[in-house]
Design an enzyme around this catalytic site. Structure first.
Site: not given
Length: 434
Positions: A152, A400, A403
């Site tokens: 990702s 998060d 990312h």
């Protein structure tokens, strides 16, 4: 933090004492929720509301070779060392001008109140890093297929690149089974994204699927292997998924596992560094093998590991609340991140030696570990979801810290990427002729 993942990343053979220490110290950081990753994987889509706001200008490339109009400031520059400096110019795109920003990384639209993280630029110690020029990138990419392969974070960088190019040429989505393709008609350039978190063949653990990863270290994932011959540049990004509890196979037989004793399995725990190395080595070797006898050249760039920035444990309301970059020396690279980076660099160097026997393949490292380490402010944090504090402060807020916000620090990776491509062109790699 709610999790559909309970782990992420992988080990070269260390002593039992060190392994035990490593697991205790690093595993909580590595065990990142599946939901953080799954949010990124499927589907890659356009927001209808953002699509309606897009304004593009299709520009045809000028009739010049890239060599005559674009120069590299310093072809020998080491872009991996430097510092983040404040820059009032800011990013070249936002959630209105780019329709491909996924909701979970669209931090401004999700209500992130601070914007200081948007006003930093990476300043290499030895040279200057030019701002990203979409025309230069697309000229270098004319008539080529550039593919991002991996996890990702690969997708995160891929989406950043689409946004950085959107001010010049509108990308058109192209249906392709097993991957996501975008075509820039103005330059006949194709960008693609292949979800392959292990590079080799494997099934990722999930809440509804297998309890452990099953990874075949000697078989490259067919999703991207079958399309290798049509790729001109491959960017590889992986690592996070190798620290999830796993069972490893070679030649159809189990050779060991990672953290599998709790699942009632009596296999030898071999950690994750050695399996990670084997997966990368097999993948790079396969690229070389597939190019034998082919006329066109291929470039392969391995992006080094990108550290996460959880303050506290991810599963105990860990956050990434810092609002500015670290200064040099303020934060050191962790043992796990350093070891994965070392493996990646070593395997690329070995692949270079192998490639020289056959020709037609160029391997390089895109070393982002340090510059990413220094940007704890660049993650979505709680703003991976829209307005997480609109109704007060919840008892638990999912964060998060893996990312990157778009726009944001990850855009720098693509600025370095285009400099690498310019360097190859100037060194006679004849990218415009591939």
């Amino acid at each position: 933090m709610k999790s559909t993942i309970t782990s992420k990343d992988d080990s070269i053979s260390f002593s039992k004492t060190f392994l035990s220490y490593t697991h205790r110290l690093l595993l909580p950081i590595a065990l990142l929720p599946i939901v953080l990753l799954c949010l990124y994987f499927y589907p890659l889509y356009l927001s209808k509301s953002q699509t309606n706001e897009l304004h593009y200008a299709n520009v045809s490339p000028p009739p010049h070779s890239v060599n005559t109009i674009h120069k590299v400031d310093d072809p020998s520059c080491d872009y991996s060392n430097g510092k983040w400096i404040h820059d009032k110019t800011g990013p070249s795109y936002n959630g209105t001008t780019c329709a491909t920003i996924k909701e979970s990384q669209n931090c401004i639209t999700n209500g992130r109140p601070d914007s200081n993280y948007l006003y930093y630029r990476w300043k290499p110690t030895q040279c200057n890093l030019p701002r990203f020029d979409p025309n230069t990138f697309l000229q270098l990419s004319k008539n080529k297929h550039i593919s991002f392969v991996g996890d990702s974070i690969a997708r995160n960088q891929f989406e950043s690149l689409l946004c950085m190019l959107s001010s010049l040429s509108k990308p058109k989505p192209v249906h392709h089974k097993g991957s996501h393709w975008w075509h820039f008609e103005s330059h006949n350039a194709t960008l693609s994204l292949y979800w392959s978190p292990f590079l080799v063949q494997g099934d990722a653990r999930s809440k509804l699927g297998p309890s452990l990863n099953t990874i075949h270290l000697d078989r490259v994932n067919g999703k991207w292997e079958k399309d290798m011959d049509g790729m001109d540049l491959i960017l590889i990004s992986f690592g996070n998924w190798f620290n999830v509890p796993s069972v490893y196979y070679e030649n159809g037989s189990i050779i060991g596992c990672l953290n599998c004793s709790g699942y009632g399995l009596n296999y030898t725990d071999i950690g994750f560094y050695d399996p990670l190395r084997k997966a990368l080595r097999r993948s790079l070797k396969r690229i070389v093998e597939r190019r034998v006898g082919k006329k066109n050249e291929i470039g392969v760039i391995v992006r080094t590991f990108s550290p996460s920035h959880f303050d506290g444990d991810w599963d105990k309301s860990g956050t990434c609340s810092k609002k500015e970059p670290y200064e040099n020396g303020e934060k050191e690279i962790g043992e796990m991140e350093s070891e994965i980076r070392r493996i990646e660099i070593e395997e690329v160097e070995k692949a270079k030696v192998k490639a020289r026997e056959f020709g037609g393949v160029r391997f390089e490292i895109l070393d982002v570990t340090k510059l990413a380490l220094l940007r704890p402010d660049g993650h979505p944090g709680a703003y991976m979801n829209p307005f997480p504090f609109a109704n007060g402060v919840p008892e638990r807020v999912q964060n998060d810290c893996v990312h990157w916000c778009l726009p944001g620090a990850i855009d720098t990776w693509n600025e370095i990427l285009v400099e690498m491509m310019k360097k190859w062109d100037l060194e006679g790699q004849e990218w415009s002729e591939l």
